[in-house]
Design an enzyme around this catalytic site. Sequence first.
Site, PDB file in Angstrom:
ATOM      1  N   HIS A  32      11.709   3.690   4.322  1.00  0.00           N
ATOM      2  CA  HIS A  32      12.146   4.757   5.233  1.00  0.00           C
ATOM      3  C   HIS A  32      13.625   4.645   5.600  1.00  0.00           C
ATOM      4  O   HIS A  32      14.050   5.163   6.640  1.00  0.00           O
ATOM      5  CB  HIS A  32      11.276   4.738   6.499  1.00  0.00           C
ATOM      6  CG  HIS A  32      10.961   6.098   7.034  1.00  0.00           C
ATOM      7  ND1 HIS A  32      11.471   6.570   8.211  1.00  0.00           N
ATOM      8  CD2 HIS A  32      10.190   7.106   6.551  1.00  0.00           C
ATOM      9  CE1 HIS A  32      11.030   7.796   8.437  1.00  0.00           C
ATOM     10  NE2 HIS A  32      10.247   8.141   7.435  1.00  0.00           N
TER      11      HIS A  32
ATOM     12  N   HIS B  58       8.911  15.046  -2.590  1.00  0.00           N
ATOM     13  CA  HIS B  58       8.665  14.696  -1.188  1.00  0.00           C
ATOM     14  C   HIS B  58       8.065  15.905  -0.480  1.00  0.00           C
ATOM     15  O   HIS B  58       8.547  17.018  -0.636  1.00  0.00           O
ATOM     16  CB  HIS B  58      10.009  14.325  -0.549  1.00  0.00           C
ATOM     17  CG  HIS B  58       9.952  13.927   0.880  1.00  0.00           C
ATOM     18  ND1 HIS B  58      10.361  14.771   1.891  1.00  0.00           N
ATOM     19  CD2 HIS B  58       9.569  12.778   1.488  1.00  0.00           C
ATOM     20  CE1 HIS B  58      10.241  14.157   3.056  1.00  0.00           C
ATOM     21  NE2 HIS B  58       9.755  12.955   2.846  1.00  0.00           N
TER      22      HIS B  58
END
Length: 382
Positions: free
Chosen positions: A185, A285
């Site tokens: 992340h 994504h």
Amino acid sequence: MKITKLTTYIVPPRWCFLKVETDEGITGWGEPVIEGKALSVEAAVHELSDYLIGKDPLLIEDHWQVMYRAGFYRGGGIHMSAIAGIDQALWDIKGKAANLPVHALLGGKCRDKIKVYSWIGGDRPSDVAQNAKDVMARGFEAIKLNGCEEMQIVDTNAKVDAAVETIATIRDAVGYDLGIGVDFHGRVQKPMAKVLAKELEQFRLMFIEEPVLSENKEALRDIANHIATPIALGERLYSRWDFKSVLQDGYVDILQPDLSHAAGITECRKIATMAEAYDVALAPHCPLGPIALAACLQVDAVSHNAFIQEQSLGIHYNKSNDILDYLVNKDVFKYEDGMVAIPDGPGLGVEIDEEYVIERAKEGHRWRNPVWRHADGSVAEW
């Protein structure tokens, strides 16, 4: 056919929907959004609409080039996300006008379905292991989870051990048949990324995602030369020009453009083709809504290098609404044996429940990601 109106809807849990209308009664839907900046993207959509009103919606490539080039200043998350949602809606209109799915207009699908993964979370390793079991029981064959909490540029062995324990517990619970993507992340910087990547290699991960921030991509060289685990990156890149240097450097194995961030179907189709030329996989994504997912699946359908698709059904962000809530055809995303079928309906293949969209837009949202801080008080990457 002419474009007559663009209407945006800020809807829970954290999305923005766009409806594009035409004088022939054909409408298209898109999802222009950056998580946490939905209202900024919405404003950019309406700025771009000044040019689009009165234009032929079928001239998608020309509209894309004008929206990107004619404003002089270009790129970045807000601008490209606004283009993305408009582009999706224009493809939706074009498909409906031709009574064909978008993938048919892009050359025809090369697959009927694609593997999907499910997000899991939990406060303790045992929670995460049980969540992984539950996901497998529902038929999924791959998961993704955050690999760690906040981590300073050089941090403790305890932080590393906690990350290792989490993945070890999952492997002990479900074995090695389940694909595991571990998302750093962007929380980890180069010194600790090397350590974490090496420690986690023993678990034969499907990929590690954003081991460092995209702007620190030069660090990927050391990480890639340090491990055999595939490296995935791309949700915070917004154009083929952003991805160009990543592909040229050769340290990323999986590109993850976001169809609602990286300028839509038109641009992500080109990014996918660039990746194929570099023997790099595609895994779009998409922790977003149903329109974004439908757009992703259209590109997956025509991209030989696409191998898995992120989707947000049941994700922890979707507390007030989930992706199927806004659809009339709630069976369009047919999950079976860890895969989802490619929609074959006209346009994007999703039928939006406009009355429900309007109702939920009355509540709207101002979703923001949390602000994390390290123990010393300095701000941490979320």
